[in-house]
Every structure is written in structure tokens, then in C-alpha cells.
Design a protein around this motif. Structure first.
Motif, PDB file in Angstrom:
ATOM      1  N   GLU A 118       0.690  -0.989   0.196  1.00 18.17           N
ATOM      2  CA  GLU A 118       0.047   0.334  -0.174  1.00 18.17           C
ATOM      3  C   GLU A 118       0.425   1.186   0.299  1.00 18.17           C
ATOM      4  OE1 GLU A 118      -2.679  -0.014   2.877  1.00 18.17           O
ATOM      5  OE2 GLU A 118      -4.120  -1.194   1.991  1.00 18.17           O
ATOM      6  N   ARG A 121       2.337   2.084  -3.532  1.00 17.97           N
ATOM      7  CA  ARG A 121       1.380   1.827  -4.386  1.00 17.97           C
ATOM      8  C   ARG A 121       0.874   3.481  -4.189  1.00 17.97           C
ATOM      9  NH1 ARG A 121      -2.838  -1.590  -3.421  1.00 17.97           N
ATOM     10  NH2 ARG A 121      -3.925  -0.281  -4.825  1.00 17.97           N
ATOM     11  N   SER A 122       0.646   3.743  -2.823  1.00 17.17           N
ATOM     12  CA  SER A 122       0.907   5.283  -3.058  1.00 17.17           C
ATOM     13  C   SER A 122       2.170   6.386  -3.387  1.00 17.17           C
ATOM     14  CB  SER A 122       0.514   5.258  -1.392  1.00 17.17           C
ATOM     15  OG  SER A 122       1.046   5.368  -0.186  1.00 17.17           O
ATOM     16  N   LEU A 123       2.970   5.733  -3.177  1.00 16.14           N
ATOM     17  CA  LEU A 123       4.143   6.484  -3.493  1.00 16.14           C
ATOM     18  C   LEU A 123       3.911   6.764  -4.866  1.00 16.14           C
ATOM     19  CD1 LEU A 123       6.896   6.172  -1.688  1.00 16.14           C
ATOM     20  CD2 LEU A 123       5.823   7.680  -1.336  1.00 16.14           C
ATOM     21  N   GLY A 124       2.887   6.048  -5.683  1.00 18.10           N
ATOM     22  CA  GLY A 124       2.508   6.059  -7.510  1.00 18.10           C
ATOM     23  C   GLY A 124       4.083   5.215  -7.711  1.00 18.10           C
ATOM     24  N   MET A 125       4.106   4.018  -7.690  1.00 18.58           N
ATOM     25  CA  MET A 125       4.578   2.983  -7.995  1.00 18.58           C
ATOM     26  C   MET A 125       3.254   1.673  -8.095  1.00 18.58           C
ATOM     27  SD  MET A 125       7.362   1.992  -5.493  1.00 18.58           S
ATOM     28  CE  MET A 125       8.521   2.300  -4.425  1.00 18.58           C
ATOM     29  N   GLY A 126       3.891   0.986  -9.859  1.00 22.75           N
ATOM     30  CA  GLY A 126       2.921   0.641 -10.286  1.00 22.75           C
ATOM     31  C   GLY A 126       2.947  -0.716  -9.552  1.00 22.75           C
TER      32      GLY A 126
ATOM     33  N   ARG B  58      -8.749   6.813   2.992  1.00 21.58           N
ATOM     34  CA  ARG B  58      -8.231   6.310   1.624  1.00 21.58           C
ATOM     35  C   ARG B  58      -8.579   5.625   0.300  1.00 21.58           C
ATOM     36  NH1 ARG B  58      -5.251   1.355   4.085  1.00 21.58           N
ATOM     37  NH2 ARG B  58      -6.421   0.309   2.776  1.00 21.58           N
ATOM     38  N   ASN B  61      -7.472   8.562  -2.593  1.00 26.19           N
ATOM     39  CA  ASN B  61      -5.958   7.712  -3.327  1.00 26.19           C
ATOM     40  C   ASN B  61      -6.308   6.506  -3.775  1.00 26.19           C
ATOM     41  OD1 ASN B  61      -5.161   6.446  -1.014  1.00 26.19           O
ATOM     42  ND2 ASN B  61      -3.303   6.737  -1.127  1.00 26.19           N
ATOM     43  N   ARG B  62      -7.731   5.998  -4.108  1.00 23.18           N
ATOM     44  CA  ARG B  62      -8.206   4.462  -3.939  1.00 23.18           C
ATOM     45  C   ARG B  62      -7.179   3.521  -3.802  1.00 23.18           C
ATOM     46  NH1 ARG B  62      -9.263   1.585  -8.909  1.00 23.18           N
ATOM     47  NH2 ARG B  62     -11.768   1.988  -9.708  1.00 23.18           N
ATOM     48  N   LEU B  63      -7.122   4.146  -2.799  1.00 22.24           N
ATOM     49  CA  LEU B  63      -6.738   2.644  -1.404  1.00 22.24           C
ATOM     50  C   LEU B  63      -8.018   1.703  -1.628  1.00 22.24           C
ATOM     51  CD1 LEU B  63      -3.551   3.719   0.170  1.00 22.24           C
ATOM     52  CD2 LEU B  63      -3.713   2.123  -1.625  1.00 22.24           C
ATOM     53  N   GLU B  81      -7.383   1.740 -11.761  1.00 19.76           N
ATOM     54  CA  GLU B  81      -6.424   1.031 -10.991  1.00 19.76           C
ATOM     55  C   GLU B  81      -5.570   1.014 -12.641  1.00 19.76           C
ATOM     56  OE1 GLU B  81      -3.727   0.496  -8.602  1.00 19.76           O
ATOM     57  OE2 GLU B  81      -5.718   0.124  -7.799  1.00 19.76           O
ATOM     58  N   ALA B  86      -1.553   5.406 -10.863  1.00 16.79           N
ATOM     59  CA  ALA B  86      -0.055   5.652 -10.518  1.00 16.79           C
ATOM     60  C   ALA B  86       0.558   7.311  -9.974  1.00 16.79           C
ATOM     61  CB  ALA B  86       0.407   4.524 -11.214  1.00 16.79           C
ATOM     62  N   ARG B  87      -0.102   7.688 -11.833  1.00 16.15           N
ATOM     63  CA  ARG B  87       0.838   8.871 -11.836  1.00 16.15           C
ATOM     64  C   ARG B  87       0.229  10.281 -10.287  1.00 16.15           C
ATOM     65  NH1 ARG B  87       0.468  10.452 -17.175  1.00 16.15           N
ATOM     66  NH2 ARG B  87       1.467   7.993 -17.387  1.00 16.15           N
ATOM     67  N   ARG B  89      -1.285   9.140  -7.632  1.00 11.01           N
ATOM     68  CA  ARG B  89      -1.025   8.722  -6.197  1.00 11.01           C
ATOM     69  C   ARG B  89       0.021   9.093  -5.588  1.00 11.01           C
ATOM     70  NH1 ARG B  89      -2.550   2.996  -7.070  1.00 11.01           N
ATOM     71  NH2 ARG B  89      -5.203   2.867  -5.641  1.00 11.01           N
ATOM     72  N   ALA B  90       1.011   9.677  -6.890  1.00 11.64           N
ATOM     73  CA  ALA B  90       2.934  10.467  -6.680  1.00 11.64           C
ATOM     74  C   ALA B  90       2.165  11.433  -6.525  1.00 11.64           C
ATOM     75  CB  ALA B  90       3.092   9.903  -7.674  1.00 11.64           C
ATOM     76  N   MET B  94       0.785  10.263   1.172  1.00 10.50           N
ATOM     77  CA  MET B  94      -0.023   8.741   2.380  1.00 10.50           C
ATOM     78  C   MET B  94       0.843   8.691   3.307  1.00 10.50           C
ATOM     79  SD  MET B  94      -3.475   6.892   2.090  1.00 10.50           S
ATOM     80  CE  MET B  94      -4.314   6.878   3.686  1.00 10.50           C
ATOM     81  N   PHE B  96       1.029   5.990   6.713  1.00 13.35           N
ATOM     82  CA  PHE B  96      -0.475   5.173   7.564  1.00 13.35           C
ATOM     83  C   PHE B  96      -0.567   5.148   9.267  1.00 13.35           C
ATOM     84  CE2 PHE B  96       0.570   4.641   3.840  1.00 13.35           C
ATOM     85  CZ  PHE B  96      -0.327   3.691   2.972  1.00 13.35           C
ATOM     86  N   ALA B 163       6.989  10.629   2.227  1.00 15.54           N
ATOM     87  CA  ALA B 163       5.532  10.921   1.262  1.00 15.54           C
ATOM     88  C   ALA B 163       6.057  12.769   0.709  1.00 15.54           C
ATOM     89  CB  ALA B 163       4.314  11.366   2.621  1.00 15.54           C
ATOM     90  N   MET B 166       7.579  13.206  -2.498  1.00 12.91           N
ATOM     91  CA  MET B 166       7.001  13.418  -3.918  1.00 12.91           C
ATOM     92  C   MET B 166       6.136  14.837  -4.854  1.00 12.91           C
ATOM     93  SD  MET B 166       7.833  10.586  -4.823  1.00 12.91           S
ATOM     94  CE  MET B 166       7.044   9.976  -6.315  1.00 12.91           C
TER      95      MET B 166
END
Lengths: 216, 255
Positions: A118, A121-126, B58, B61-63, B81, B86-87, B89-90, B94, B96, B163, B166
Motif C-alpha cells: 500500500e 502504491r501510494s507513492l505512485g509505484m505501479g 483511503r 488516493n483509491r486505496l 487502476e 499511479a501518476r 497517487r504520486a 499518504m 499510515f 511522502a 514526491m
């Protein structure tokens, strides 16, 4: 015990030994590649890929290896696929072992807390980056020991190829038996050769385990 | 900060949720959520556990996926997805509850990794940025250690730095201090306060009422999947309007 040094037996023995190593090494390489792909499929967000991975593992892990050898040897020629016996053996062994590699990897992936993926992914990794940069390196720690078992089993499984026209270590036994040498002496030398291979693989995995442990 | 909150909301929202619904099986965890968050605004989500506040955070960012409704970040609806997501989300940081630092990487590598692999920043520059950020959150000296060698408070500050590296447009905090020993809560809140003061847009799910009071522009009180009450921190803590909020506050502010 001296039989190995009589009548040019030694060169046949060495030839069989090298053929077993070649067969095992190639199968190990393909099984590893296949296993990684299958494991990625099995944890992928795409349902079709997950389904394919699961189907592969279900079929190949649950089929006796002997049956797989029969399948590639006798079911492919009618489909107009003609392979030499060595290639057929590599295919059967890789398809079989790959399913075990996949499951070992998947078990390892499942030991990595979900939060790691998670965070990635939240950092933008695919999906691929998350798996290769974050999840798999952490899974490696728990994967190495069971992976060792899979690859130690591989050369021993490869003995089946001897019954399918591949002149490897175990088929050497048939040749000598037919020449009426003492059966215990024959098996002593063959066991020794398999032991040497297994110990070498074991040594490689022990080293890997230490390496990964140090690297946290 | 509270006084310019109305003025902040006049501009186009940075995050907008409209008619958002989500179910976990029979449980309706988010019910018709409408929420707009302006650039530079600090929104604190509070409420009893199981009220849906973490889930709401959550979804941004679509977690967590949603069943219906729309979520827009910076004017664009959240994509499905894939690469696009991904772009996006960068650009949404986030943090946790359980830190989730990459345990096989050093502190510095944790902050560098996504910059290089996602942001395509050169390694040397990424390291410079990382060291600056680690310095800023007060863990510069720990750069070469592994996460497990750090205290919880230090780990969470590294997670914030990771975080921030980015360069996100908005930061989501999902109960960032709930897993911390009491004496470490403040060092994390202090970092968050300074972020807020620098004008970062923040969505914070927390039980830290002191933080809500001092740093929030707006407090949202959630219960049973709905935003029950929405007001300035002063108004909320001194004169809650709904019974649910009064009940909640009486339980947590008693001691």
C-alpha cells in the motif's frame, strides 16, 4: 566398487553426470523464470491472469512428473511438434518445477505485510515496481529455504528423463545392470553423484540465506 | 487559521467527493459523502471507530474503491487502476497508522526510492532532497539506519518525509499517531503542525483533539458512515450541535 574404472565405464559415468547437471541447470533456469511470471500472475489485479496462474499450478503441481514426461513425449508428435528427448525433458521438468517455484514465491509474498504494498502504491509505484522493488526483496528472506528444497528435488526428479531416452546419470545404471555388474556397486556410484549435486545446491542456498540475512 | 477558512473555500476545490457510497458486504461504510477540500486547507476527520473516517481517507488516493459517486483530485476524476492512477497517487501523499516504511531499505533509501523510480529524479538530487527532508522532520542523523532501529515516532517522521519527497499536492494522514507511545505523539504532531503552517493541504484522521483544535481549519465529525457534523474546531469543541457529537466528545474529553 572398481566397476566404474573398467571398460570405459568412467567416461560414460561422467557423461551421464554432466548430462544430468545440464538438464537440471536448464530446467532450473526456466522453472525460475516461469515461477516468477506465474507468481506475478497469481497476485495480479487482472482476473484472467490470476485464473491462468492458478490453473497452471493446479494442473502441473498435481500431475505426476512421469505422466508429464509421457505427455510431452507422446502427445506432442501427433500435434506435429517434434522435439528431441532432451528438450522434451527440459520442458516437462520446467513446467512441473515452475509450479512449485510459483507457490513458494507466492507464500513468500504473503508473508510481506499488506501495508508495504500500500505504501509503495501510494507513492505512485505501479504493480510491477511494487512487486519487484518492495514486495519480492522482502519475500526473499522467507523464500530461500523452501526454494532450496524445490531445487534440490529437481536433479533427483530429472532421473525420470533416463527412462525417456536421455542418456543422463540414472540411465547409466541401466547400461551397467545389463552388463551384469553388482547392483549395489552401481547404485553406490550413482547415489554418490546425486549426493554431490544436492550438496552443491544446498551450499549455494545456505550462502544465499546468510547473505540475505545480513542485508536485512 | 480558522478565520480564513471560508475564504479558502471560494476557490476551486483540490479534492472533491460527491455522492460517495461504499459497502463492505452488508455494511454501508460510506453513505452519500459530499466533501470539498480547498487548496491549503487542513481538514480533520474525527469520530468513533468504525465510523468510516479511515475508509474515507483511503478513498481519496483509491486505496479503497468506491461503489458509487465521484472523487476528483485537482479537478480530475480518479482514474481506474493503472498508469494514470499511479501518476495521480504520486501527487497524493499518504501517511499510515503503521508507518509502513520499507523494512529492507535504509531510512535514506526509503525517501529516495520513489523519487528515482517514479519521479525519474537523478539519484544524487533525490538524495539531497531526502537529506533535507529528513533534517526538516528531525531525523537527519538516522539516515543510514534501517527502520526497525528507529523508534515509532522517528519512523513516522521518516514516513512523512518519504511522502513529502514526491512533492504532493495534498497529504492524507490515516491515524498517524495511533500506534505511537504517548511520549512520541507530540514529535509527530509537531511536524504535522509545521506542515500545516507552510500551507500544505491536509486530510487528517486522528483522535488527537489538541491537534484538531490548534491546526485544523475544519473539523468533520463522522458516525455510521456519514459526515454528521462539520464546523470550525472552536465551534465543534465548545458547542457541538448534534447529539452524536456531544456524546462522543463527552466520552473522550472526560479525563
Amino acid at each position: 566398487m572398481g566397476l566404474i574404472f573398467e571398460n570405459g565405464n568412467f567416461s560414460a559415468f561422467v557423461e551421464g553426470f554432466l548430462r544430468t547437471i545440464e538438464l537440471s541447470a536448464l530446467s532450473a533456469l526456466f522453472a525460475l523464470l516461469l515461477g516468477f511470471v506465474l507468481a506475478a500472475f497469481r497476485v495480479s489485479p487482472v482476473p484472467v491472469l490470476r485464473w491462468f496462474g492458478t490453473a497452471w499450478v493446479t494442473v502441473f503441481r498435481n500431475t505426476p512428473l512421469l505422466l508429464l514426461f509421457f505427455a510431452v513425449t507422446f502427445m506432442l508428435p501427433p500435434l506435429d511438434v517434434h522435439l528431441d528427448s532432451f528438450t522434451a525433458a527440459v520442458i516437462a521438468l520446467s513446467a512441473y518445477t515452475g509450479s512449485f517455484v510459483c507457490e513458494v514465491l507466492r507464500a513468500g509474498i504473503n508473508t510481506v505485510p499488506l501495508g508495504q504494498a500500500e505504501a509503495a502504491r501510494s507513492l505512485g509505484m505501479g504493480f510491477g515496481q511494487t512487486l519487484s522493488l518492495v514486495v519480492l526483496p522482502q519475500a526473499a528472506r522467507s523464500v530461500i529455504s523452501p526454494m532450496g528444497s524445490v531445487f534440490i528435488a529437481l536433479p533427483r526428479n530429472s532421473a525420470i528423463a533416463g527412462a525417456f531416452n536421455v542418456p543422463e546419470l540414472f540411465s547409466f545404471q541401466k547400461v551397467l545392470s545389463e552388463e551384469a555388474y553388482d547392483i549395489f556397486a552401481i547404485f553406490f556410484w550413482i547415489a554418490l553423484a546425486y549426493l554431490a549435486i544436492s550438496f552443491s545446491i544446498n551450499a549455494v542456498f545456505s550462502t544465499l540465506e546468510r547473505r540475505v540475512a545480513v542485508a536485512r | 487559521m480558522t478565520e480564513n477558512s471560508a475564504e479558502l473555500r471560494d476557490t476551486a476545490p483540490l479534492v472533491a467527493l460527491r455522492g460517495v457510497n461504499k459497502h463492505y458486504g452488508a455494511l454501508h461504510v460510506l453513505q452519500d459523502i459530499d466533501l470539498e477540500i480547498a487548496q491549503g486547507e487542513v481538514v480533520v476527520l474525527i469520530g468513533p471507530s468504525g465510523s468510516g473516517k479511515s475508509t474515507l481517507c483511503r478513498t481519496i488516493n483509491r486505496l479503497e474503491t468506491i461503489d458509487s459517486g465521484t472523487i476528483e483530485v485537482d479537478g480530475r476524476p480518479l482514474p481506474a487502476e493503472g498508469r494514470e492512477l499511479a501518476r495521480l497517487r504520486a501527487q497524493v501523499g499518504m501517511v499510515f497508522q503503521s508507518f509502513n516504511l520499507f523494512s529492507h531499505k535504509t531510512v535514506l533509501e526509503n525517501v529516495v526510492l520513489a523519487q528515482v523510480k517514479v519521479g525519474k529524479v537523478a539519484k544524487a538530487e533525490a538524495e539531497r532532497t531526502a537529506r533535507e527532508l529528513l533534517e526538516r522532520v528531525g531525523v537527519g542523523a538516522q539516515a543510514d539506519k534501517y527502520p526497525s532501529q528507529l523508534s515509532g515516532g522517528q519512523q513516522q517522521r521518516v514516513a512523512i518525509a518519504r511522502a513529502l519527497a514526491m512533492n504532493p499536492k495534498v497529504m492524507l494522514f490515516d491515524e498517524p499517531t495511533s500506534a505511537l507511545d504517548p511520549e512520541m505523539v507530540n514529535e509527530v504532531l509537531e511536524v504535522m503542525r509545521s506542515l500545516a503552517a507552510r500551507g500544505m493541504t491536509m486530510v487528517v484522521v486522528t483522535h488527537e483533539m489538541g491537534f484538531a483544535r490548534s491546526a485544523a481549519n475544519r473539523v468533520l465529525f463522522m458516525a455510521d458512515g456519514r459526515i454528521v457534523e462539520e464546523s470550525t474546531p472552536d465551534a465543534f469543541f465548545t458547542a457541538p450541535r448534534t447529539d452524536r457529537a456531544k456524546d462522543f466528545l463527552s466520552k473522550i474529553l472526560q479525563h
